[in-house]
Design a protein around this motif. Structure first.
Motif, mmCIF file in Angstrom:
data_model
loop_
_atom_site.group_PDB
_atom_site.id
_atom_site.type_symbol
_atom_site.label_atom_id
_atom_site.label_comp_id
_atom_site.label_asym_id
_atom_site.label_seq_id
_atom_site.Cartn_x
_atom_site.Cartn_y
_atom_site.Cartn_z
ATOM 1 N N VAL A 76 0.842 -1.201 0.000
ATOM 2 C CA VAL A 76 0.000 0.000 0.000
ATOM 3 C C VAL A 76 0.876 1.249 0.000
ATOM 4 O O VAL A 76 0.604 2.207 -0.743
ATOM 5 C CB VAL A 76 -0.942 0.000 1.226
ATOM 6 N N ARG A 77 1.922 1.247 0.803
ATOM 7 C CA ARG A 77 2.807 2.419 0.852
ATOM 8 C C ARG A 77 3.481 2.662 -0.496
ATOM 9 O O ARG A 77 3.562 3.799 -0.973
ATOM 10 C CB ARG A 77 3.857 2.237 1.950
ATOM 11 N N THR A 78 3.969 1.587 -1.114
ATOM 12 C CA THR A 78 4.634 1.720 -2.412
ATOM 13 C C THR A 78 3.672 2.214 -3.479
ATOM 14 O O THR A 78 4.001 3.110 -4.270
ATOM 15 C CB THR A 78 5.235 0.366 -2.836
ATOM 16 N N ALA A 79 2.471 1.644 -3.510
ATOM 17 C CA ALA A 79 1.473 2.064 -4.501
ATOM 18 C C ALA A 79 1.036 3.496 -4.256
ATOM 19 O O ALA A 79 0.792 4.258 -5.205
ATOM 20 C CB ALA A 79 0.271 1.123 -4.463
ATOM 21 N N THR A 80 0.950 3.898 -2.994
ATOM 22 C CA THR A 80 0.574 5.276 -2.665
ATOM 23 C C THR A 80 1.618 6.256 -3.184
ATOM 24 O O THR A 80 1.285 7.287 -3.783
ATOM 25 C CB THR A 80 0.421 5.432 -1.143
ATOM 26 N N LEU A 86 2.651 10.152 -9.913
ATOM 27 C CA LEU A 86 2.062 10.262 -11.253
ATOM 28 C C LEU A 86 0.961 11.314 -11.290
ATOM 29 O O LEU A 86 0.833 12.056 -12.271
ATOM 30 C CB LEU A 86 1.526 8.899 -11.686
ATOM 31 N N ASP A 87 0.166 11.386 -10.239
ATOM 32 C CA ASP A 87 -0.904 12.388 -10.192
ATOM 33 C C ASP A 87 -0.321 13.798 -10.204
ATOM 34 O O ASP A 87 -0.832 14.694 -10.885
ATOM 35 C CB ASP A 87 -1.762 12.193 -8.946
ATOM 36 N N ALA A 88 0.754 14.000 -9.433
ATOM 37 C CA ALA A 88 1.397 15.318 -9.399
ATOM 38 C C ALA A 88 2.005 15.656 -10.753
ATOM 39 O O ALA A 88 1.902 16.800 -11.232
ATOM 40 C CB ALA A 88 2.481 15.342 -8.318
ATOM 41 N N ASN A 593 -0.584 5.695 -16.942
ATOM 42 C CA ASN A 593 0.122 5.094 -15.809
ATOM 43 C C ASN A 593 -0.525 5.476 -14.481
ATOM 44 O O ASN A 593 -0.575 4.668 -13.543
ATOM 45 C CB ASN A 593 1.586 5.516 -15.809
ATOM 46 N N ALA A 594 -1.025 6.727 -14.413
ATOM 47 C CA ALA A 594 -1.699 7.151 -13.191
ATOM 48 C C ALA A 594 -2.984 6.363 -12.974
ATOM 49 O O ALA A 594 -3.294 5.950 -11.846
ATOM 50 C CB ALA A 594 -2.000 8.651 -13.250
ATOM 51 N N SER A 595 -3.728 6.131 -14.054
ATOM 52 C CA SER A 595 -4.957 5.331 -13.947
ATOM 53 C C SER A 595 -4.637 3.905 -13.515
ATOM 54 O O SER A 595 -5.330 3.326 -12.663
ATOM 55 C CB SER A 595 -5.694 5.325 -15.286
ATOM 56 N N ALA A 596 -3.585 3.341 -14.109
ATOM 57 C CA ALA A 596 -3.177 1.995 -13.720
ATOM 58 C C ALA A 596 -2.706 1.958 -12.269
ATOM 59 O O ALA A 596 -2.988 1.012 -11.524
ATOM 60 C CB ALA A 596 -2.070 1.490 -14.647
ATOM 61 N N LEU A 601 -3.512 0.636 -6.579
ATOM 62 C CA LEU A 601 -3.660 1.089 -5.200
ATOM 63 C C LEU A 601 -4.971 0.590 -4.594
ATOM 64 O O LEU A 601 -5.006 0.148 -3.437
ATOM 65 C CB LEU A 601 -3.595 2.618 -5.144
ATOM 66 N N ARG A 602 -6.036 0.656 -5.384
ATOM 67 C CA ARG A 602 -7.322 0.135 -4.894
ATOM 68 C C ARG A 602 -7.225 -1.371 -4.605
ATOM 69 O O ARG A 602 -7.783 -1.867 -3.614
ATOM 70 C CB ARG A 602 -8.429 0.399 -5.918
#
Length: 652
Positions: A76-80, A86-88, A593-596, A601-602
């Protein structure tokens, strides 16, 4: 026995009460972010030997277990960290994508309108309005370059602000984690006595920290967590929190970067080391996209100014004077690091000399105390300046002439951005329509008395014409002897003859004649074709046509379709289109990549929640189960009490 039975019932009552309390705690915290489900683990109390066997003494609560999987938490930490990065990145690059893709008021239509004005002057050479329109469209083009650069600077300032905010948040989270480490440590290291709620708070803070920077977590002593970032720089060690700080880049004081605080010293961290999280995304965006786009737009501006000025200066204006620079070409950005040795005498300069070889990269120049090295930052290709003369050395790399002199101490470094200021410094240099050099300084003619079909081109000039102009007029004559010769060239001039791609040089005032060959001397260029007869002549003289001649402005217009950039493989507009395409592709790549990343993350969050999440239906079932256990334990105590009363009555 009644006493033992009472004790057994009491232990069961206490265990059921603890289970009910824990279940209620789970239910009330079901919606708390980061809360992990807890459960009571019971164990059998020590049995008692009676001589005929062992008799149980009840139950005990072994621990209040916290259901949490560290492997899933790490995922979870890595995916976060990845998703936040990517979002930024996407939030920033989408601004540039929208800026460059504007088809109505962007740079591409401004370039098209500018060259349309150039073509209008070509068709209306003596028209003052068409020349004024050219100056106006030139101003518009310069404004478009400056507007794009100003917007890119605004985005860069926004990145600075967000870097500062992120660093403050990272420091805050680090301090909070260290404080919770101290609280957890105060309860000792016994596994059964771990404060579960504090552990949840700490884990949630670590997840929140990964939204801003990728953090590596390792177990420390006394149930503490140690946190490191970047290339292993510690952020939290036990109960001690370390600090990051923003600092101005030594070679660019308008640019904030991240430093690591050690005592009273702040050491700059490599930007590519702080991967992950919003901070990592911002730094990656700035170096990977913002800088390169700014350089690409600046390269286009410098290339346009360079080539347009070069051709404009080969013409003459309305007063018959050599043309001046049409546009202002911005100088390269060169800066010495503020922490360079104060006794250094080194001087560094850079000038764009060949826009066809110019790249979008910046360059770092550094010294080891004896030699200088030039590093192209886009791929870290390093070139040693060898030989080096402290009196002055020039080294050409990627169309940039680097000049170095003096001596520097080991570690001294300089930043060179050849095209960073190209767009902001792009301006119209002319102020009057009379300064437009539309004409060519030479003209040619073939007398009607010539008997053959020989033709001479209108003629053009090179830069050498204005350096040492030939004495005009010059009359060339065709001599049919010796296989055909052209005579009449100035006696001291070297004539370059180009035919079928092969160039040869000739002196003595003559050169062989080949139909369609080009001849150059003293900066004058002409082509003679056809089949002249013996004695036919061709005149080359100074141009007196004034504003009616538009040959040079036509040559300026032809630059629109001339391959100039990327090793002479791209025009102005195709080079800009390549930049737009590259940004668009990168934007789409980051978006996908952000969507993936969000989907991943989900997924991992769901997997972790399956272990640690509270299921209200399950807890409701547990309430009933523990309620029954509580009632049953109470019944045991009631029976024990009845037995005790019976024994007392017998005694009476």
């Amino acid at each position: 026995m009644a006493g033992n039975l009472l004790s057994i019932g009491k232990s069961g009552l206490f265990a059921a009460q603890a289970a009910l309390t824990t279940t209620g705690h789970n239910i009330t915290n079901a919606n708390v972010e980061g809360y992990s489900r807890q459960g009571v683990v019971q164990a059998t109390s020590t049995t008692m030997e009676t001589g005929v066997g062992f008799v149980g003494t009840g139950t005990r609560v072994a621990e209040i277990k916290r259901y949490s999987d560290e492997f899933l938490n790490q995922q979870v930490r890595t995916a976060t960290a990845s998703t936040s990065s990517l979002d930024a990145y996407y939030a920033q690059i989408s601004q540039i994508d929208n800026l460059l893709a504007d088809t109505t008021s962007g740079l591409s239509p401004a370039i098209q309108n500018f060259f349309s004005s150039v073509q209008d002057v070509t068709g209306n050479g003596a028209s003052v309005p068409s020349r004024q329109a050219l100056l106006s469209s030139s101003e518009t083009l310069a404004g478009s370059f400056q507007q794009i650069d100003a917007r890119l600077e605004e985005i860069g300032e926004g990145v600075n602000s967000q870097i500062d905010t992120n660093v403050n948040l990272i420091n805050t989270y680090g301090k909070q984690i260290a404080e919770i480490n101290a609280k957890i440590g105060s309860y000792g290291s016994t596994e059964q006595r771990q404060p579960n709620d504090l552990l949840d708070q700490r884990d949630q803070l670590v997840v929140e920290l990964n939204k801003y920077v990728k953090a590596t977590v390792t177990a420390g002593s006394n149930n503490a967590l140690n946190i490191s970032i970047g290339n292993g720089q510690p952020l939290v060690v036990g109960q001690q929190a370390f600090q990051l700080a923003t600092m101005k880049t030594p070679t660019d004081l308008t640019r904030l970067t991240v430093g690591y605080v050690t005592g009273d010293k702040v050491t700059q961290l490599p930007e590519n080391a702080l991967a992950g999280g919003e901070l990592g995304g911002l730094l990656e965006f700035r170096t990977g996209t913002l800088d390169r786009v700014q350089n690409a737009i600046g390269r286009l501006a410098i290339g346009l100014a360079f080539t347009f000025n070069a051709q404009h200066k080969l013409g003459i204006d309305g007063a018959g004077q050599q043309g001046k620079d049409f546009f202002v070409q911005a100088p390269a950005y060169v800066a010495a690091a503020v922490d360079n040795t104060k006794t250094s005498t080194a001087k560094v300069g850079a000038v764009v000399s060949d826009p066809t070889q110019l790249t979008d990269s910046d360059y770092k120049i550094e010294s080891d105390g004896a030699s200088f090295f030039i590093t192209r930052l886009s791929d870290n290709k390093r070139t040693k300046v060898d030989p080096y003369d402290a009196a002055g050395t020039t080294r050409s790399i990627d169309g940039v002439d680097f000049t170095l002199s003096g001596t520097a101490a080991s570690g001294d470094n300089y930043l060179v951005r050849p095209s960073a200021n190209g767009a902001s410094g792009f301006q119209l240099a002319l102020s009057d329509v009379g300064q437009i050099a539309a004409g060519t300084p030479v003209a040619t003619n073939a007398p009607i008395s010539n008997k053959g079909s020989g033709l001479i081109s209108a003629g053009s000039v090179g830069a050498a014409y204005f350096t040492a102009p030939p004495a005009l007029p010059v009359t060339l004559a065709f001599d049919s002897g010796a296989g055909g010769q052209l005579t009449g060239f100035p006696g001291g001039a070297t004539v370059s003859m180009t035919f079928n791609g092969t160039t040869s040089t000739h002196t003595g005032g003559s050169a062989p004649f080949k139909a369609g060959a080009s001849y150059s001397f003293s900066g004058v260029n002409v082509t003679i074709s056809g089949a002249p007869q013996n004695g036919d002549t061709f005149g080359i003289h100074a141009n007196t046509a004034g504003t009616a001649d538009t040959r040079n402005i036509a040559a300026l217009g032809a630059l629109q379709t001339t391959n100039i950039f990327n090793g002479a493989s791209a025009t102005y507009q195709s080079a800009f289109a390549q930049t737009v395409s590259a940004v668009g592709n990168k934007t789409r790549e980051v978006q996908v990549n952000a969507s993936a990343g969000e989907a991943l993350l989900r997924q991992v969050t769901g997997a972790a929640s399956d272990v640690s999440g509270v299921n209200l239906d399950e807890e409701a079932t547990n309430l009933l189960k523990y309620q029954q256990a509580y009632q049953a334990a109470g019944k045991v105590m009631q029976i024990a009490n009845t037995i005790f009363d019976t024994l007392l009555s017998i005694g009476r």
